[in-house]
Scaffold this motif. Structure first.
Motif, mmCIF file in Angstrom:
data_model
loop_
_atom_site.group_PDB
_atom_site.id
_atom_site.type_symbol
_atom_site.label_atom_id
_atom_site.label_comp_id
_atom_site.label_asym_id
_atom_site.label_seq_id
_atom_site.Cartn_x
_atom_site.Cartn_y
_atom_site.Cartn_z
ATOM 1 N N UNK A 34 -20.537 -0.618 -12.528
ATOM 2 C CA UNK A 34 -19.111 -0.964 -12.378
ATOM 3 C C UNK A 34 -18.251 0.299 -12.296
ATOM 4 N N UNK A 35 -18.574 1.276 -13.138
ATOM 5 C CA UNK A 35 -17.822 2.541 -13.118
ATOM 6 C C UNK A 35 -17.908 3.199 -11.751
ATOM 7 N N UNK A 36 -19.092 3.147 -11.145
ATOM 8 C CA UNK A 36 -19.289 3.764 -9.826
ATOM 9 C C UNK A 36 -18.497 3.024 -8.740
ATOM 10 N N UNK A 37 -18.321 1.716 -8.894
ATOM 11 C CA UNK A 37 -17.553 0.953 -7.892
ATOM 12 C C UNK A 37 -16.038 1.148 -8.110
ATOM 13 N N UNK A 38 -15.601 1.110 -9.386
ATOM 14 C CA UNK A 38 -14.171 1.293 -9.688
ATOM 15 C C UNK A 38 -13.699 2.667 -9.185
ATOM 16 N N UNK A 39 -14.626 3.628 -9.152
ATOM 17 C CA UNK A 39 -14.317 4.990 -8.679
ATOM 18 C C UNK A 39 -13.766 4.999 -7.252
ATOM 19 N N UNK A 40 -14.024 3.925 -6.489
ATOM 20 C CA UNK A 40 -13.593 3.902 -5.089
ATOM 21 C C UNK A 40 -12.075 3.876 -4.959
ATOM 22 N N UNK A 41 -11.353 3.401 -6.000
ATOM 23 C CA UNK A 41 -9.893 3.395 -5.939
ATOM 24 C C UNK A 41 -9.352 4.823 -5.755
ATOM 25 N N UNK A 42 -9.909 5.760 -6.508
ATOM 26 C CA UNK A 42 -9.423 7.141 -6.378
ATOM 27 C C UNK A 42 -10.125 7.876 -5.236
ATOM 28 N N UNK A 43 -11.399 7.530 -4.974
ATOM 29 C CA UNK A 43 -12.135 8.196 -3.884
ATOM 30 C C UNK A 43 -11.429 7.973 -2.549
ATOM 31 N N UNK A 44 -10.995 6.723 -2.314
ATOM 32 C CA UNK A 44 -10.332 6.408 -1.041
ATOM 33 C C UNK A 44 -8.963 7.110 -0.966
ATOM 34 N N UNK A 45 -8.252 7.162 -2.113
ATOM 35 C CA UNK A 45 -6.982 7.898 -2.148
ATOM 36 C C UNK A 45 -7.183 9.371 -1.798
ATOM 37 N N UNK A 46 -8.255 9.952 -2.340
ATOM 38 C CA UNK A 46 -8.549 11.365 -2.054
ATOM 39 C C UNK A 46 -8.861 11.568 -0.569
ATOM 40 N N UNK A 47 -9.602 10.618 -0.019
ATOM 41 C CA UNK A 47 -9.980 10.707 1.397
ATOM 42 C C UNK A 47 -8.725 10.679 2.276
ATOM 43 N N UNK A 48 -7.808 9.747 1.925
ATOM 44 C CA UNK A 48 -6.582 9.612 2.718
ATOM 45 C C UNK A 48 -5.720 10.875 2.587
ATOM 46 N N UNK A 49 -5.718 11.418 1.389
ATOM 47 C CA UNK A 49 -4.965 12.648 1.151
ATOM 48 C C UNK A 49 -5.510 13.782 2.026
ATOM 49 N N UNK A 50 -6.830 13.880 2.108
ATOM 50 C CA UNK A 50 -7.465 14.922 2.927
ATOM 51 C C UNK A 50 -7.111 14.731 4.397
ATOM 52 N N UNK A 51 -6.966 13.476 4.792
ATOM 53 C CA UNK A 51 -6.583 13.165 6.168
ATOM 54 C C UNK A 51 -5.131 13.596 6.420
ATOM 55 N N UNK A 52 -4.246 13.257 5.483
ATOM 56 C CA UNK A 52 -2.826 13.585 5.642
ATOM 57 C C UNK A 52 -2.581 15.088 5.611
ATOM 58 N N UNK A 53 -3.267 15.769 4.680
ATOM 59 C CA UNK A 53 -3.004 17.205 4.512
ATOM 60 C C UNK A 53 -3.752 18.059 5.526
ATOM 61 N N UNK A 54 -5.007 17.679 5.820
ATOM 62 C CA UNK A 54 -5.857 18.557 6.643
ATOM 63 C C UNK A 54 -6.330 17.929 7.942
#
Ligand SMILES: [Zn+2]
Length: 345
Positions: free
Chosen positions: A163-183
């Protein structure tokens, strides 16, 4: 993108492995990679069903998920001329089987006995002894077979870790989008949605999963498989692994083997959620419901280790842009973050 050709999930599906193996036309002999305990739980049985199809079957009982263990399996598979590998066990046996099959360039079938992390169907393997502390690229499993009768008997702590590994996707996807916006990094809406949907399903079914119900565990299992598929679609671990995973990897460097992967990622997600402006309290409450640790004590880490891991995390994988790349956590700020999210008391 390479996706599993078949995913079989249901109650009492283990005997179907023989037909599945034949249908995929993988050839003889087959090598079953399993663990000392999981051999008795499902490994032996899997080999029997496959041999009933006229396939010669060899077994290897793998130990810890290290590079030397992968090399040992690879050598035995070569010696016996194995045409395919069937990984039967918890996360680590699957990872050893997956990476050995990748090195040998032969197909691999994943038969998980626990719901502990998202490597069940992903093209990545978490192996110690490689040059980096995070997952190595491997081949996507050709097929995945899950018998829920086996999963419901797996230890609750492993379920909570999944469950911890799946809940991690909330922040993982945010980080991915951030990398897209910034870089301008590639961001795949479909893969991101798939990972997020998995996390939302686990949230919605947290009570059932926490109670260990068959229905809840099936949702979790499907979520873990979908996360693996999201990584295959993205062509990277981006939709599933962000700053919260960097925190977990840093902890593994500072203090190897202290807690389970998903447990550490769960605690990381609470803190990274705060940095992202997400509701960390909600994430903390869901993790509590499913029985995943929410503080330093729960993952057997000292306050110093948590602070050091937070400061070290961005350097674990400098090319991976996350919220930590712009948070610039000093020791003081890291301590504040951990305290304000109740990871430290
Ligand atoms: Zn993970």
């Amino acid at each position: 993108m390479e996706l599993p050709r078949e995913v079989v999930i249901g109650d009492g599906t283990l005997p179907e492995i023989g037909e599945l193996y034949s249908r995929l036309g993988l050839g003889s002999p087959a090598l079953v990679v399993t663990g000392h305990r999981t051999y008795g739980i499902a490994g032996k049985e899997v080999g029997t069903y496959v041999s009933e199809q006229g396939i010669e079957v060899y077994y290897v009982k793998a130990d810890r998920p290290t590079l030397s263990e992968v090399r040992r399996v690879e050598l035995l598979a070569r010696t016996w001329g194995a045409k395919a590998i069937i990984g039967v066990g918890g996360g680590s046996k699957i990872d050893v089987a997956k990476l050995a099959a990748s090195y040998l360039e032969i197909p691999m079938i994943s038969v998980p006995t626990t719901a502990s992390h998202d490597g069940i169907s992903s093209p990545f393997a978490s192996i110690k002894g490689l040059s980096r502390p995070y997952s190595a690229r491997a081949k996507t499993p050709t097929a995945v077979l899950v018998d829920m009768d086996v999963i419901v008997d797996s230890p609750p702590r492993l379920v909570a870790s999944g469950c911890g590994d799946v809940i991690a996707k909330f922040t993982a996807v945010r980080d991915w989008r951030l990398a897209h916006e910034r870089n301008g990094e590639y961001y795949g809406e479909y893969a991101a949605s798939l990972a997020l949907m998995s996390a939302r399903l686990v949230v919605r079914n947290a009570d059932k999963i926490g109670a260990g119900s068959r229905e809840g565990l099936r949702v979790l299992m499907e979520a873990l498989i979908s996360c693996g598929v999201a990584m295959s679609i993205a062509g990277s671990s981006r939709p599933c692994s962000g700053s919260e995973h960097l925190f977990s990897h840093a902890l593994d460097v500072i203090r190897p083997g202290g807690a389970l992967h998903g447990e550490q990622c769960g605690v990381g997600t609470i803190m990274m959620a705060k940095l992202h402006g997400l509701s960390w309290r909600r994430i903390r409450s869901v993790l509590t419901t499913v029985g995943t640790p929410v503080d330093a004590d729960g993952i057997s880490a000292t306050p110093e280790q948590v602070v050091r891991a937070l400061v070290m995390a961005p350097s674990i994988r400098p090319e991976r842009y996350t919220i930590l790349s712009e948070a610039h956590l000093s020791e003081r700020k890291a301590l504040e973050l951990a305290r304000s999210t109740r990871v430290l008391g």
